[in-house]
Design a protein around this motif. Structure first.
Motif, PDB file in Angstrom:
ATOM      1  N   ILE A  98     -35.489  29.604  -4.391  1.00 32.51           N
ATOM      2  CA  ILE A  98     -34.739  28.326  -4.579  1.00 32.51           C
ATOM      3  C   ILE A  98     -33.146  28.433  -4.247  1.00 32.51           C
ATOM      4  O   ILE A  98     -32.550  29.182  -5.064  1.00 32.51           O
ATOM      5  CB  ILE A  98     -34.981  28.037  -6.141  1.00 32.51           C
ATOM      6  N   PHE A  99     -32.857  27.986  -3.233  1.00 32.50           N
ATOM      7  CA  PHE A  99     -31.593  27.887  -2.822  1.00 32.50           C
ATOM      8  C   PHE A  99     -30.606  26.937  -3.652  1.00 32.50           C
ATOM      9  O   PHE A  99     -31.238  25.698  -3.759  1.00 32.50           O
ATOM     10  CB  PHE A  99     -31.542  27.415  -1.299  1.00 32.50           C
ATOM     11  N   VAL A 100     -29.534  27.407  -4.093  1.00 39.23           N
ATOM     12  CA  VAL A 100     -28.620  26.653  -4.595  1.00 39.23           C
ATOM     13  C   VAL A 100     -27.195  26.636  -4.128  1.00 39.23           C
ATOM     14  O   VAL A 100     -26.684  27.560  -4.063  1.00 39.23           O
ATOM     15  CB  VAL A 100     -28.595  26.840  -6.271  1.00 39.23           C
ATOM     16  N   GLY A 101     -26.656  25.565  -3.800  1.00 40.07           N
ATOM     17  CA  GLY A 101     -25.299  25.560  -3.220  1.00 40.07           C
ATOM     18  C   GLY A 101     -24.978  24.291  -2.329  1.00 40.07           C
ATOM     19  O   GLY A 101     -25.938  23.528  -2.124  1.00 40.07           O
ATOM     20  N   GLY A 102     -23.639  24.289  -2.127  1.00 39.66           N
ATOM     21  CA  GLY A 102     -23.358  23.105  -1.176  1.00 39.66           C
ATOM     22  C   GLY A 102     -22.695  23.636   0.247  1.00 39.66           C
ATOM     23  O   GLY A 102     -21.932  22.681   0.639  1.00 39.66           O
ATOM     24  N   SER A 103     -22.614  24.763   0.635  1.00 44.21           N
ATOM     25  CA  SER A 103     -22.435  25.039   1.999  1.00 44.21           C
ATOM     26  C   SER A 103     -23.329  24.693   3.177  1.00 44.21           C
ATOM     27  O   SER A 103     -24.372  25.383   3.234  1.00 44.21           O
ATOM     28  CB  SER A 103     -21.974  26.731   1.930  1.00 44.21           C
ATOM     29  N   GLY A 104     -23.252  23.543   3.639  1.00 40.67           N
ATOM     30  CA  GLY A 104     -24.139  22.747   4.422  1.00 40.67           C
ATOM     31  C   GLY A 104     -24.472  23.717   5.693  1.00 40.67           C
ATOM     32  O   GLY A 104     -25.772  23.724   5.721  1.00 40.67           O
ATOM     33  N   LEU A 105     -23.815  24.319   6.422  1.00 34.19           N
ATOM     34  CA  LEU A 105     -24.016  25.180   7.473  1.00 34.19           C
ATOM     35  C   LEU A 105     -24.636  26.332   7.235  1.00 34.19           C
ATOM     36  O   LEU A 105     -25.762  26.702   7.938  1.00 34.19           O
ATOM     37  CB  LEU A 105     -22.669  25.486   8.389  1.00 34.19           C
ATOM     38  N   TYR A 106     -24.514  27.012   6.058  1.00 34.39           N
ATOM     39  CA  TYR A 106     -25.283  28.100   5.677  1.00 34.39           C
ATOM     40  C   TYR A 106     -26.837  27.677   5.176  1.00 34.39           C
ATOM     41  O   TYR A 106     -27.671  28.664   5.616  1.00 34.39           O
ATOM     42  CB  TYR A 106     -24.437  28.894   4.252  1.00 34.39           C
ATOM     43  N   LEU A 107     -26.838  26.670   4.727  1.00 36.15           N
ATOM     44  CA  LEU A 107     -28.155  26.180   4.209  1.00 36.15           C
ATOM     45  C   LEU A 107     -28.990  25.841   5.507  1.00 36.15           C
ATOM     46  O   LEU A 107     -30.113  26.252   5.683  1.00 36.15           O
ATOM     47  CB  LEU A 107     -28.016  24.882   3.273  1.00 36.15           C
ATOM     48  N   ALA A 263      -7.174  17.954  -5.256  1.00 35.68           N
ATOM     49  CA  ALA A 263      -7.148  17.335  -4.058  1.00 35.68           C
ATOM     50  C   ALA A 263      -7.598  17.821  -3.060  1.00 35.68           C
ATOM     51  O   ALA A 263      -8.465  17.220  -2.313  1.00 35.68           O
ATOM     52  CB  ALA A 263      -5.356  16.923  -3.338  1.00 35.68           C
ATOM     53  N   LEU A 264      -7.679  19.099  -2.760  1.00 33.37           N
ATOM     54  CA  LEU A 264      -8.512  19.662  -1.711  1.00 33.37           C
ATOM     55  C   LEU A 264      -9.973  19.941  -1.976  1.00 33.37           C
ATOM     56  O   LEU A 264     -10.863  19.780  -1.205  1.00 33.37           O
ATOM     57  CB  LEU A 264      -8.153  21.229  -1.510  1.00 33.37           C
ATOM     58  N   THR A 265     -10.233  20.075  -3.290  1.00 31.01           N
ATOM     59  CA  THR A 265     -11.792  19.899  -3.761  1.00 31.01           C
ATOM     60  C   THR A 265     -12.282  18.528  -3.694  1.00 31.01           C
ATOM     61  O   THR A 265     -13.699  18.706  -3.114  1.00 31.01           O
ATOM     62  CB  THR A 265     -12.095  20.291  -5.317  1.00 31.01           C
ATOM     63  N   ARG A 266     -11.577  17.448  -3.858  1.00 31.24           N
ATOM     64  CA  ARG A 266     -12.166  16.301  -3.377  1.00 31.24           C
ATOM     65  C   ARG A 266     -12.303  15.911  -2.249  1.00 31.24           C
ATOM     66  O   ARG A 266     -13.279  15.667  -1.726  1.00 31.24           O
ATOM     67  CB  ARG A 266     -11.182  15.183  -4.251  1.00 31.24           C
ATOM     68  N   LYS A 267     -11.497  16.625  -1.330  1.00 30.42           N
ATOM     69  CA  LYS A 267     -11.675  16.418   0.097  1.00 30.42           C
ATOM     70  C   LYS A 267     -12.766  17.094   0.639  1.00 30.42           C
ATOM     71  O   LYS A 267     -13.938  16.840   1.441  1.00 30.42           O
ATOM     72  CB  LYS A 267     -10.520  16.923   1.121  1.00 30.42           C
ATOM     73  N   PHE A 268     -13.106  18.295  -0.042  1.00 28.58           N
ATOM     74  CA  PHE A 268     -14.412  19.225   0.102  1.00 28.58           C
ATOM     75  C   PHE A 268     -15.583  18.579  -0.275  1.00 28.58           C
ATOM     76  O   PHE A 268     -16.421  18.451   0.506  1.00 28.58           O
ATOM     77  CB  PHE A 268     -14.134  20.716  -0.473  1.00 28.58           C
ATOM     78  N   ALA A 269     -15.309  17.775  -1.289  1.00 23.51           N
ATOM     79  CA  ALA A 269     -16.545  17.167  -1.742  1.00 23.51           C
ATOM     80  C   ALA A 269     -16.942  15.856  -0.955  1.00 23.51           C
ATOM     81  O   ALA A 269     -18.219  15.552  -0.610  1.00 23.51           O
ATOM     82  CB  ALA A 269     -16.447  16.708  -3.085  1.00 23.51           C
ATOM     83  N   LYS A 270     -15.999  15.431  -0.132  1.00 19.91           N
ATOM     84  CA  LYS A 270     -16.048  14.214   0.632  1.00 19.91           C
ATOM     85  C   LYS A 270     -16.826  14.750   1.851  1.00 19.91           C
ATOM     86  O   LYS A 270     -17.660  14.045   2.536  1.00 19.91           O
ATOM     87  CB  LYS A 270     -14.742  13.404   1.080  1.00 19.91           C
ATOM     88  N   ARG A 271     -16.503  16.007   2.367  1.00 23.99           N
ATOM     89  CA  ARG A 271     -17.163  16.549   3.544  1.00 23.99           C
ATOM     90  C   ARG A 271     -18.468  17.003   3.156  1.00 23.99           C
ATOM     91  O   ARG A 271     -19.337  16.684   4.092  1.00 23.99           O
ATOM     92  CB  ARG A 271     -16.207  17.759   4.144  1.00 23.99           C
TER      93      ARG A 271
END
Length: 309
Positions: A98-107, A263-271
């Motif tokens: 069960i993979f869990v995370g938000g690093s898209g390229l790693y997934l 601010a950077l976390t919001r930008k990261f979430a947008k990406r």
């Protein structure tokens, strides 16, 4: 004979509750969690990455947490190797990865048919020097001239990915877009995405950041600094950690550090949203649905593993 369940991946923006859902699903299906958050690979980076404590893991085995020193550089190629080894070992034990995370390229590297192109430190350093001199927009224009398809898929603000694309083009003589992943699983997999509206996510991010500082992020960063955090090309740039270092140095006040982190976390979430949105394979579920767990479990159990997706 019981039909084997697919690999599961819980994805989506930061601060949506992916880790808790991963643990709940692991209890239900005999699963073991594989971390897919690049920052959680690092030992000691706990508070600022919202890494589950041992108690919060509730006895569920977790893999690819705390495997790098803060001076090490994380790489997609190493993650792909280690994640696929984890899948094989978990399957050998008869359990469900069960993979869990938000690093898209790693997934994508772990789960999709992705071939990692070569790398060369000297070539990369030369492009990184140009990035520092010219800025990401100028390098993105160079990439557009060389490989319009890749440039269209890489945001101009993501200087590291632009540099990587230019490095690969120089090393291979081929377009970087030719190496970009296809949406084809290497093994039967179900993707579960947690959906959240922007105002709520913004509020959750603010709450998480306040909690991080109250929980002792500065003390964590002081300790990591003693172990070489500033020497780490990847870890030292992690959101929250870079700002905490600046606060410790007196460059930012606490409020400024927290505001910049937010601010950077919001930008990261947008990406993250932009990365996951085009993937039609994702089964989206509202992060706060009363039956979130039941919906997710039903999707996992209904997935046909008799043929490749």
């Amino acid at each position: 004979m019981t039909t084997p369940l697919p690999i599961v991946a819980v994805v989506g923006p930061t601060a949506t509750g992916k880790s808790d859902l991963g643990v709940a699903l692991a209890h239900a299906v005999g699963g073991e969690v594989v971390n897919a958050d690049a920052s959680q690979l690092y030992r000691g980076m706990d508070i600022g990455t919202a890494k589950l404590t041992v108690a919060e893991r509730e006895g569920v085995p977790h893999h690819l947490l705390d495997v790098l020193d803060v001076r090490d550089e994380a790489s997609v190629a190493a993650y792909q190797r280690d994640a696929r080894a984890a899948i094989a070992a978990i399957r050998e034990r008869g359990n469900v990865p069960i993979f869990v995370g938000g690093s898209g390229l790693y997934l994508r590297a772990a789960l999709d048919d992705l071939r990692i192109p070569p790398t060369d430190a000297a070539v990369r350093a030369r492009w990184e020097e140009r990035l520092d001199q010219l800025g990401p927009d100028a390098l993105h224009r160079e990439l557009t001239a060389m490989d319009p398809k890749a440039a269209a898929q890489i945001p101009s603000a993501n200087g590291r990915r632009v540099v990587r694309a230019l490095e690969v083009i120089e090393l291979t003589g081929q377009p970087f877009s030719a190496t970009m992943p296809t949406r084809e699983f290497v093994a039967p997999t179900v993707l579960l995405g947690l959906r959240i509206d922007r105002p709520t996510l913004r509020a959750r991010i603010a709450t998480r950041i306040d909690r991080m500082w109250r929980a002792g992020l500065l003390d964590e960063v002081r300790e990591l600094d003693r172990h070489g955090l500033r020497e780490g090309r990847t870890a030292s740039r992690a959101i929250g950690y870079a700002q905490a270092l600046q606060q410790l140095d007196g460059v930012l006040t606490e409020q400024q550090a927290k505001d910049e982190t937010a601010a950077l976390t919001r930008k990261f979430a947008k990406r993250q949203r932009s990365w996951f949105r085009p993937d039609t394979r994702i089964h989206w579920v509202e992060y706060d649905a009363p039956d979130l767990f039941e919906q997710s479990l039903a999707v996992v159990r209904a997935t046909d593993v008799s043929s490749r997706p």
